[in-house]
Motif scaffolding. Structure first.
Motif, PDB file in Angstrom:
ATOM      1  N   GLU A 110      32.397  39.623  34.956  1.00  0.00           N
ATOM      2  CA  GLU A 110      30.843  40.168  35.257  1.00  0.00           C
ATOM      3  C   GLU A 110      30.425  38.834  35.931  1.00  0.00           C
ATOM      4  O   GLU A 110      30.679  37.404  35.565  1.00  0.00           O
ATOM      5  CB  GLU A 110      30.017  40.237  34.022  1.00  0.00           C
ATOM      6  CG  GLU A 110      30.537  41.560  33.359  1.00  0.00           C
ATOM      7  CD  GLU A 110      31.557  41.204  32.213  1.00  0.00           C
ATOM      8  OE1 GLU A 110      32.140  40.275  32.120  1.00  0.00           O
ATOM      9  OE2 GLU A 110      31.765  42.102  31.236  1.00  0.00           O
ATOM     10  N   GLY A 111      29.832  39.155  37.084  1.00  0.00           N
ATOM     11  CA  GLY A 111      29.158  38.055  37.944  1.00  0.00           C
ATOM     12  C   GLY A 111      29.869  37.484  38.835  1.00  0.00           C
ATOM     13  O   GLY A 111      29.620  36.540  39.700  1.00  0.00           O
ATOM     14  N   LYS A 112      31.355  37.676  38.713  1.00  0.00           N
ATOM     15  CA  LYS A 112      32.126  37.089  39.770  1.00  0.00           C
ATOM     16  C   LYS A 112      32.382  37.977  41.041  1.00  0.00           C
ATOM     17  O   LYS A 112      32.077  39.166  41.066  1.00  0.00           O
ATOM     18  CB  LYS A 112      33.686  37.242  38.980  1.00  0.00           C
ATOM     19  CG  LYS A 112      33.796  36.394  37.803  1.00  0.00           C
ATOM     20  CD  LYS A 112      33.766  34.954  38.025  1.00  0.00           C
ATOM     21  CE  LYS A 112      34.121  34.244  36.758  1.00  0.00           C
ATOM     22  NZ  LYS A 112      34.078  32.843  37.008  1.00  0.00           N
ATOM     23  N   VAL A 113      32.817  37.194  42.252  1.00  0.00           N
ATOM     24  CA  VAL A 113      33.109  37.849  43.445  1.00  0.00           C
ATOM     25  C   VAL A 113      34.779  38.016  43.485  1.00  0.00           C
ATOM     26  O   VAL A 113      35.351  37.157  43.285  1.00  0.00           O
ATOM     27  CB  VAL A 113      32.782  37.099  44.578  1.00  0.00           C
ATOM     28  CG1 VAL A 113      33.126  37.814  45.803  1.00  0.00           C
ATOM     29  CG2 VAL A 113      31.237  36.557  44.646  1.00  0.00           C
ATOM     30  N   ILE A 114      35.271  39.147  43.425  1.00  0.00           N
ATOM     31  CA  ILE A 114      36.667  39.849  43.090  1.00  0.00           C
ATOM     32  C   ILE A 114      37.199  39.851  44.115  1.00  0.00           C
ATOM     33  O   ILE A 114      36.711  40.882  45.201  1.00  0.00           O
ATOM     34  CB  ILE A 114      36.622  40.941  42.227  1.00  0.00           C
ATOM     35  CG1 ILE A 114      35.971  40.461  40.708  1.00  0.00           C
ATOM     36  CG2 ILE A 114      38.294  41.061  41.874  1.00  0.00           C
ATOM     37  CD1 ILE A 114      36.099  41.789  39.877  1.00  0.00           C
ATOM     38  N   TYR A 115      38.315  39.138  44.637  1.00  0.00           N
ATOM     39  CA  TYR A 115      38.991  39.491  45.626  1.00  0.00           C
ATOM     40  C   TYR A 115      40.153  40.185  45.282  1.00  0.00           C
ATOM     41  O   TYR A 115      40.958  39.646  44.359  1.00  0.00           O
ATOM     42  CB  TYR A 115      39.404  38.019  46.407  1.00  0.00           C
ATOM     43  CG  TYR A 115      38.267  37.299  46.958  1.00  0.00           C
ATOM     44  CD1 TYR A 115      38.192  37.221  48.178  1.00  0.00           C
ATOM     45  CD2 TYR A 115      37.631  36.476  46.120  1.00  0.00           C
ATOM     46  CE1 TYR A 115      36.889  36.304  48.803  1.00  0.00           C
ATOM     47  CE2 TYR A 115      36.447  35.670  46.651  1.00  0.00           C
ATOM     48  CZ  TYR A 115      36.209  35.624  48.107  1.00  0.00           C
ATOM     49  OH  TYR A 115      35.292  34.852  48.430  1.00  0.00           O
ATOM     50  N   PHE A 116      40.476  41.316  45.774  1.00  0.00           N
ATOM     51  CA  PHE A 116      41.504  42.291  45.329  1.00  0.00           C
ATOM     52  C   PHE A 116      42.691  42.241  46.190  1.00  0.00           C
ATOM     53  O   PHE A 116      42.486  42.740  47.424  1.00  0.00           O
ATOM     54  CB  PHE A 116      40.820  43.438  44.846  1.00  0.00           C
ATOM     55  CG  PHE A 116      41.875  44.421  44.280  1.00  0.00           C
ATOM     56  CD1 PHE A 116      42.317  44.494  42.811  1.00  0.00           C
ATOM     57  CD2 PHE A 116      42.018  45.546  45.035  1.00  0.00           C
ATOM     58  CE1 PHE A 116      43.132  45.579  42.555  1.00  0.00           C
ATOM     59  CE2 PHE A 116      43.025  46.683  44.551  1.00  0.00           C
ATOM     60  CZ  PHE A 116      43.542  46.486  43.361  1.00  0.00           C
ATOM     61  N   TYR A 117      43.820  42.424  45.513  1.00  0.00           N
ATOM     62  CA  TYR A 117      44.952  42.953  46.130  1.00  0.00           C
ATOM     63  C   TYR A 117      45.667  43.928  45.562  1.00  0.00           C
ATOM     64  O   TYR A 117      46.127  43.634  44.251  1.00  0.00           O
ATOM     65  CB  TYR A 117      45.970  41.718  46.644  1.00  0.00           C
ATOM     66  CG  TYR A 117      47.244  42.156  47.093  1.00  0.00           C
ATOM     67  CD1 TYR A 117      47.470  42.227  48.588  1.00  0.00           C
ATOM     68  CD2 TYR A 117      48.294  42.584  46.538  1.00  0.00           C
ATOM     69  CE1 TYR A 117      48.713  42.815  49.264  1.00  0.00           C
ATOM     70  CE2 TYR A 117      49.591  43.152  47.105  1.00  0.00           C
ATOM     71  CZ  TYR A 117      49.517  42.958  48.484  1.00  0.00           C
ATOM     72  OH  TYR A 117      50.582  43.634  49.131  1.00  0.00           O
TER      73      TYR A 117
END
Length: 399
Positions: free
Chosen positions: A217-224
Motif C-alpha cells: 500500500e502506498g507504493k508505486v509499483i513497476y510491474f513486469y
C-alpha cells in the motif's frame, strides 16, 4: 465460415499472452457469426484427442510431450512431433467441408505439416500470425551458431511453415522489412498488429488486491508480467530495480515463468534488493486483477535482437490505461510508435541513465502516469483492437 485456429498453448491452462490473444480473436470471430475450433496440444492426457469448449470456442486438444519450460533438446524433439501427433489425433474428425480457413500462430515453427494436411483435405486458405522470427533471435542471442546443423534443422521447418501460408501477418513495418530482407519477396506479407479486447478489468469491492497481499500500500509499483527469458534481457530490468532502491516507495513486481527466473532471483539476493518481488505465473483472471492494481507497465527486449518485436504484454498494460516504461533493440519502430503517441517512455536497451531518468519521472508524477496511461488506451483503440485484427485476417482469407 468455420475457422481452425492452431496454437501451441491455450486456455485455461496457459498463462501466456499468445494464448490470451488467440482466445480473444476466437471470441471476436464468434461474435461476427463464425464458428471456431482451436487445435492445440496438451501434456499428459491419456486420449489422443479430447474436445471441450470455453466461451463458445470449440477446442480440440491432442496429446503431446511437454514443450514449455523444459530442456532445449527435449523441447525441440517434442515440438518436431507436434504436426504428426496433431494430425493423427484429428484426421478422422476433419472432413472435406470441416474448415473454410486455417489461422496458425508462430511460435511454434512446427505446425507447417498440420496446416498442409488441413488445407489439402478442406481446400481452404491459411493465415500465419508470425510473432517470433525463430530461429533468428536465438542466433542473435548467441544461443546457437549460424550455419550449424541445428540452425539448418530449424530453418527447414521455419520455411516449410511459411510455405503453407497464403498470407503472413507480421506485427510492424520494421518486421516486414527484416522478414523480406531474409526471405526476399517469396512470401505474401502484411502488417498485423498484436491485439486485445478493449474492456478493462474492474476489481470487485471484496477482492483482495495484490497490494494488500504483499504489503505494498502506498507504493508505486513497476510491474513486469510474462515470459522471463533471454529474449527479454531481464538483467536490464534488474539493473533498473537496483538503481531505484533508494526511492522508498518504488517497488518492482515480476510475475511469470521462463529460463531467467533463477537469474533475477539470484541478482535480487546478490544486490540485497528489498524493492523487488517475484511471483510465479498466475491464471488470466488473477493476472488481470494484478494489472488493475499497479502503476507502471514494464518491458524489455534484448539489445541483440535484429527483429522488432511488439511484446503482447504491452496490450494488457494498455487495456488498463497504464503508462509503459521499456527499452528495446536499436531501430525498433515500437519506440517511435509509443513515444510519438505519448503512451510511455521507451529507450534503447543499454541507455541505463535514460531508462532510470524515465522511471524516476514516473515515480514522482502521478498526473504524468495518468496522462500517459490514457494515451496508451487511445493508441490501443486505434491500432490494436481485436475487431480490426479479425476483419483484416478474414479479408486476407477471402482473397
Amino acid at each position: 465460415m468455420h475457422l481452425a485456429l492452431v496454437i501451441d498453448d491455450y486456455l485455461p491452462h496457459s498463462t501466456r499472452v499468445g494464448a490470451k490473444m488467440f482466445h480473444e480473436l476466437a471470441i471476436e470471430f464468434i461474435s461476427q457469426g463464425h464458428n471456431v475450433t482451436v487445435i492445440t496440444p496438451i501434456v499428459g492426457q491419456k486420449a489422443a484427442l479430447t474436445q471441450d469448449s470455453i466461451d463458445g470456442v470449440n477446442i480440440w486438444r491432442f496429446n503431446s510431450g511437454p514443450i514449455k519450460d523444459i530442456g532445449k533438446v527435449k523441447r525441440a524433439l517434442n515440438e518436431t512431433l507436434l504436426s504428426f501427433k496433431a494430425w493423427q489425433a484429428i484426421k478422422n474428425q476433419v472432413k472435406h467441408d470441416s474448415f473454410d480457413g486455417v489461422i496458425y500462430y508462430s511460435p511454434s515453427i512446427f505446425f507447417g505439416g498440420l496446416v498442409a494436411k488441413i488445407k489439402q483435405r478442406c481446400l481452404c486458405p491459411s493465415y500465419l500470425v508470425l510473432r517470433d522470427l525463430f530461429p533468428q533471435w536465438v542466433i542473435d542471442a548467441g544461443m546457437i551458431k549460424q550455419g550449424s546443423l541445428i540452425e539448418r534443422y530449424f530453418r527447414l521447418f521455419e520455411h516449410y511453415s511459411y510455405r503453407q501460408a497464403d498470407t503472413i501477418g507480421l506485427m510492424s513495418e520494421k518486421n516486414v522489412e527484416v522478414f523480406q530482407q531474409a526471405n526476399g519477396q517469396n512470401y505474401p506479407t502484411q502488417i498485423l498488429r498484436n491485439w486485445a479486447a478493449l474492456k478493462p478489468y474492474e476489481l470487485e469491492d471484496n477482492s483482495l488486491s495484490i497490494r494488500g497481499e504483499l504489503g505494498l500500500e502506498g507504493k508505486v509499483i513497476y510491474f513486469y508480467g510474462g515470459n522471463i527469458g533471454h529474449a527479454q534481457d531481464m538483467a536490464n530490468l534488474m539493473r533498473l530495480a537496483k538503481s531505484m532502491c533508494h526511492y522508498e516507495n518504488a517497488h518492482f513486481l515480476f510475475v511469470g515463468q521462463g529460463d531467467e527466473v533463477d537469474l533475477i532471483n539470484n541478482l535480487a539476493v546478490e544486490w540485497q534488493l528489498d524493492n523487488f518481488t517475484y511471483l510465479p505465473s498466475v491464471n488470466q483472471d488473477e493476472f488481470k486483477a494484478i494489472l488493475a492494481n499497479i502503476d507502471v507497465g514494464l518491458f524489455s527486449l534484448s539489445a541483440q535482437h535484429t527483429a522488432h518485436n511488439f511484446p503482447g504484454k504491452l496490450l494488457g498494460y494498455m487495456v488498463q490505461s497504464l503508462p509503459i516504461l521499456g527499452s528495446v533493440n536499436e531501430g525498433n519502430d515500437l519506440m517511435d510508435l509509443m513515444n510519438s503517441h505519448n503512451a510511455g517512455f521507451i529507450t534503447v536497451n543499454g541507455n541505463d541513465d535514460d531508462f532510470l531518468h524515465n522511471a524516476i519521472s514516473l515515480y514522482h508524477d502521478h498526473q504524468l502516469r495518468s496522462s500517459l496511461g490514457v494515451n496508451a488506451y487511445s493508441l490501443l483503440k486505434n491500432e490494436f483492437a481485436v475487431a480490426t485484427i479479425a476483419h483484416n485476417v478474414l479479408e486476407a482469407l477471402r482473397r
